[in-house]
Design a protein around this motif. Structure first.
Motif, PDB file in Angstrom:
ATOM      1  N   TYR A 166       0.830  -1.203   0.000  1.00  0.00           N
ATOM      2  CA  TYR A 166       0.000   0.000   0.000  1.00  0.00           C
ATOM      3  C   TYR A 166       0.869   1.258   0.000  1.00  0.00           C
ATOM      4  O   TYR A 166       0.678   2.164  -0.818  1.00  0.00           O
ATOM      5  N   PHE A 167       1.839   1.321   0.911  1.00  0.00           N
ATOM      6  CA  PHE A 167       2.674   2.513   0.999  1.00  0.00           C
ATOM      7  C   PHE A 167       3.641   2.617  -0.192  1.00  0.00           C
ATOM      8  O   PHE A 167       3.942   3.718  -0.659  1.00  0.00           O
ATOM      9  N   GLN A 168       4.105   1.483  -0.677  1.00  0.00           N
ATOM     10  CA  GLN A 168       5.052   1.504  -1.797  1.00  0.00           C
ATOM     11  C   GLN A 168       4.418   2.097  -3.051  1.00  0.00           C
ATOM     12  O   GLN A 168       5.088   2.793  -3.826  1.00  0.00           O
ATOM     13  N   LEU A 169       3.144   1.848  -3.255  1.00  0.00           N
ATOM     14  CA  LEU A 169       2.463   2.407  -4.417  1.00  0.00           C
ATOM     15  C   LEU A 169       2.524   3.930  -4.423  1.00  0.00           C
ATOM     16  O   LEU A 169       2.563   4.555  -5.487  1.00  0.00           O
ATOM     17  N   ALA A 170       2.536   4.535  -3.231  1.00  0.00           N
ATOM     18  CA  ALA A 170       2.581   5.993  -3.122  1.00  0.00           C
ATOM     19  C   ALA A 170       4.000   6.521  -2.966  1.00  0.00           C
ATOM     20  O   ALA A 170       4.198   7.727  -2.798  1.00  0.00           O
ATOM     21  N   GLY A 171       4.990   5.627  -3.016  1.00  0.00           N
ATOM     22  CA  GLY A 171       6.374   6.057  -2.921  1.00  0.00           C
ATOM     23  C   GLY A 171       6.926   6.126  -1.513  1.00  0.00           C
ATOM     24  O   GLY A 171       8.070   6.556  -1.315  1.00  0.00           O
ATOM     25  N   PHE A 172       6.142   5.725  -0.523  1.00  0.00           N
ATOM     26  CA  PHE A 172       6.609   5.708   0.852  1.00  0.00           C
ATOM     27  C   PHE A 172       7.376   4.418   1.132  1.00  0.00           C
ATOM     28  O   PHE A 172       7.185   3.405   0.450  1.00  0.00           O
ATOM     29  N   ARG A 173       8.233   4.467   2.154  1.00  0.00           N
ATOM     30  CA  ARG A 173       8.941   3.270   2.592  1.00  0.00           C
ATOM     31  C   ARG A 173       8.574   2.972   4.039  1.00  0.00           C
ATOM     32  O   ARG A 173       8.629   3.853   4.897  1.00  0.00           O
ATOM     33  N   LEU A 174       8.208   1.738   4.278  1.00  0.00           N
ATOM     34  CA  LEU A 174       7.836   1.297   5.617  1.00  0.00           C
ATOM     35  C   LEU A 174       8.930   0.385   6.146  1.00  0.00           C
ATOM     36  O   LEU A 174       9.167  -0.691   5.610  1.00  0.00           O
ATOM     37  N   GLU A 175       9.604   0.832   7.187  1.00  0.00           N
ATOM     38  CA  GLU A 175      10.663   0.032   7.813  1.00  0.00           C
ATOM     39  C   GLU A 175      10.095  -0.689   9.026  1.00  0.00           C
ATOM     40  O   GLU A 175       9.438  -0.084   9.879  1.00  0.00           O
ATOM     41  N   HIS A 176      10.378  -1.986   9.109  1.00  0.00           N
ATOM     42  CA  HIS A 176       9.980  -2.763  10.281  1.00  0.00           C
ATOM     43  C   HIS A 176      11.235  -3.186  11.025  1.00  0.00           C
ATOM     44  O   HIS A 176      12.022  -3.990  10.537  1.00  0.00           O
ATOM     45  N   ASN A 177      11.411  -2.627  12.198  1.00  0.00           N
ATOM     46  CA  ASN A 177      12.549  -2.972  13.048  1.00  0.00           C
ATOM     47  C   ASN A 177      12.087  -4.052  14.014  1.00  0.00           C
ATOM     48  O   ASN A 177      11.376  -3.770  14.991  1.00  0.00           O
ATOM     49  N   LEU A 178      12.475  -5.302  13.725  1.00  0.00           N
ATOM     50  CA  LEU A 178      12.003  -6.418  14.545  1.00  0.00           C
ATOM     51  C   LEU A 178      12.572  -6.373  15.956  1.00  0.00           C
ATOM     52  O   LEU A 178      11.874  -6.659  16.932  1.00  0.00           O
ATOM     53  N   LYS A 179      13.853  -6.009  16.074  1.00  0.00           N
ATOM     54  CA  LYS A 179      14.478  -5.975  17.390  1.00  0.00           C
ATOM     55  C   LYS A 179      13.839  -4.912  18.278  1.00  0.00           C
ATOM     56  O   LYS A 179      13.538  -5.155  19.444  1.00  0.00           O
ATOM     57  N   GLY A 180      13.617  -3.728  17.708  1.00  0.00           N
ATOM     58  CA  GLY A 180      13.006  -2.650  18.472  1.00  0.00           C
ATOM     59  C   GLY A 180      11.497  -2.704  18.505  1.00  0.00           C
ATOM     60  O   GLY A 180      10.868  -1.941  19.230  1.00  0.00           O
ATOM     61  N   GLU A 181      10.907  -3.591  17.716  1.00  0.00           N
ATOM     62  CA  GLU A 181       9.461  -3.761  17.635  1.00  0.00           C
ATOM     63  C   GLU A 181       8.758  -2.435  17.315  1.00  0.00           C
ATOM     64  O   GLU A 181       7.932  -1.944  18.067  1.00  0.00           O
ATOM     65  N   PHE A 182       9.118  -1.877  16.159  1.00  0.00           N
ATOM     66  CA  PHE A 182       8.419  -0.679  15.710  1.00  0.00           C
ATOM     67  C   PHE A 182       8.411  -0.628  14.191  1.00  0.00           C
ATOM     68  O   PHE A 182       9.264  -1.198  13.514  1.00  0.00           O
ATOM     69  N   PHE A 183       7.406   0.041  13.653  1.00  0.00           N
ATOM     70  CA  PHE A 183       7.311   0.392  12.242  1.00  0.00           C
ATOM     71  C   PHE A 183       7.564   1.890  12.110  1.00  0.00           C
ATOM     72  O   PHE A 183       7.024   2.680  12.885  1.00  0.00           O
ATOM     73  N   ARG A 184       8.370   2.284  11.122  1.00  0.00           N
ATOM     74  CA  ARG A 184       8.576   3.704  10.836  1.00  0.00           C
ATOM     75  C   ARG A 184       8.309   3.947   9.354  1.00  0.00           C
ATOM     76  O   ARG A 184       8.764   3.183   8.509  1.00  0.00           O
ATOM     77  N   LEU A 185       7.573   5.007   9.074  1.00  0.00           N
ATOM     78  CA  LEU A 185       7.209   5.352   7.704  1.00  0.00           C
ATOM     79  C   LEU A 185       8.060   6.517   7.225  1.00  0.00           C
ATOM     80  O   LEU A 185       8.183   7.535   7.900  1.00  0.00           O
ATOM     81  N   TYR A 186       8.671   6.340   6.043  1.00  0.00           N
ATOM     82  CA  TYR A 186       9.493   7.379   5.446  1.00  0.00           C
ATOM     83  C   TYR A 186       8.821   7.897   4.184  1.00  0.00           C
ATOM     84  O   TYR A 186       8.336   7.116   3.361  1.00  0.00           O
ATOM     85  N   ALA A 187       8.817   9.227   4.046  1.00  0.00           N
ATOM     86  CA  ALA A 187       8.195   9.857   2.877  1.00  0.00           C
ATOM     87  C   ALA A 187       9.067   9.666   1.644  1.00  0.00           C
ATOM     88  O   ALA A 187      10.261   9.364   1.743  1.00  0.00           O
ATOM     89  N   PRO A 188       8.512   9.850   0.446  1.00  0.00           N
ATOM     90  CA  PRO A 188       9.315   9.735  -0.781  1.00  0.00           C
ATOM     91  C   PRO A 188      10.517  10.683  -0.755  1.00  0.00           C
ATOM     92  O   PRO A 188      10.404  11.836  -0.339  1.00  0.00           O
ATOM     93  N   GLY A 189      11.666  10.175  -1.186  1.00  0.00           N
ATOM     94  CA  GLY A 189      12.863  10.994  -1.251  1.00  0.00           C
ATOM     95  C   GLY A 189      13.599  11.173   0.051  1.00  0.00           C
ATOM     96  O   GLY A 189      14.629  11.856   0.090  1.00  0.00           O
ATOM     97  N   ALA A 190      13.113  10.582   1.135  1.00  0.00           N
ATOM     98  CA  ALA A 190      13.777  10.725   2.427  1.00  0.00           C
ATOM     99  C   ALA A 190      15.100   9.978   2.429  1.00  0.00           C
ATOM    100  O   ALA A 190      15.214   8.893   1.840  1.00  0.00           O
ATOM    101  N   GLU A 191      16.109  10.563   3.080  1.00  0.00           N
ATOM    102  CA  GLU A 191      17.379   9.880   3.263  1.00  0.00           C
ATOM    103  C   GLU A 191      17.292   9.056   4.539  1.00  0.00           C
ATOM    104  O   GLU A 191      17.145   9.593   5.634  1.00  0.00           O
TER     105      GLU A 191
END
Length: 240
Positions: free
Chosen positions: A53-78
């Motif tokens: 869903y997020f990839q279609l809009a150019g977003f990146r969703l990171e899943h940190n398993l160790k820290g147990e969190f999802f973080r969403l990055y906007a298009p073009g984010a470093e």
């Protein structure tokens, strides 16, 4: 999408709730509270659907398993530790970051690295680094040549912003006037301040670095005006 959600017995309304939280706050972390714990658990069940869903809009969703969190990055984010996505940044999605916020995030990143190196009682089992408010102030002055905001109201607003972005945790009875009061720097700080940015901050004028980080870090993320109000926080162990 409805078929995928049905496989996990998750209604569309719950999917929207998860997506809206990520758009509004940029992060869902399991350890935050009961509400966010359930959001995280449900997000894990439908992670592949969320990624699509997020990839279609150019977003990146990171899943940190160790820290147990999802973080969403906007298009073009470093994104520290990840390759560039090749997309143009979207200015309207960049967080409105004050120089005070950026400087505090850099100081927290410096302290977090120190805590990892020193270990001991400063490093918790969940990977957080404990510090005191006065130590944050001292780091800003010695490493970034910058002071905290002058008034207690502005300082509290800064702490609230750092909490909202899940960079720190505070005990319910935390007070800036208590010299022994601890705050916890979360490992999520690694996802927004890279080693290169920290190195640049220690070698450059603070305001120029603040502007650079503000421009680059769309990943701190989006639409601050739409972010949820800070929820009641609790912290266990060494922060009690």
């Amino acid at each position: 999408m409805n078929e995928q959600l049905a496989l996990h017995a998750l209604p569309l309304e719950r999917f929207r709730e998860i997506a809206n939280r990520l758009f509004a706050a940029g992060i869902v972390i399991r350890e935050e509270d009961g509400v966010e714990q359930r959001l995280y658990d449900d997000a894990r069940r439908i992670e592949a659907t969320l990624q699509d869903y997020f990839q279609l809009a150019g977003f990146r969703l990171e899943h940190n398993l160790k820290g147990e969190f999802f973080r969403l990055y906007a298009p073009g984010a470093e994104v520290p530790g990840m390759p560039e996505d090749g997309l143009d940044p979207v200015p309207g999605l960049r967080a409105r970051l004050s120089p005070d916020f950026v400087a505090a995030a850099l100081a927290l990143r410096f302290q977090y690295q120190q805590g990892l190196s020193e270990g001991g009682n400063r490093l918790t089992d969940s990977g957080e680094v404990l510090t005191r408010f006065e130590e944050l102030s001292a780091t800003l002055q010695t490493q970034l040549k910058r002071a905290l905001p002058p008034t207690s109201v502005e300082r509290q607003r800064l702490l609230n912003d750092l909490k909202r972005h899940r960079l720190i945790r505070l005990a319910a009875n935390f007070s800036m006037d208590d010299e022994d009061a601890l705050l916890a720097i979360r490992p999520t700080i690694l996802g927004i301040i890279s080693d290169d940015m920290l190195e640049a901050a220690l070698e450059s004028e603070p305001l120029s670095v603040a502007e650079r980080v503000e421009g680059e870090q769309a990943g701190l993320q989006v639409m601050l005006d739409a972010a949820d109000a800070a929820e009641d926080e609790s912290i266990e162990g060494n922060l009690e």
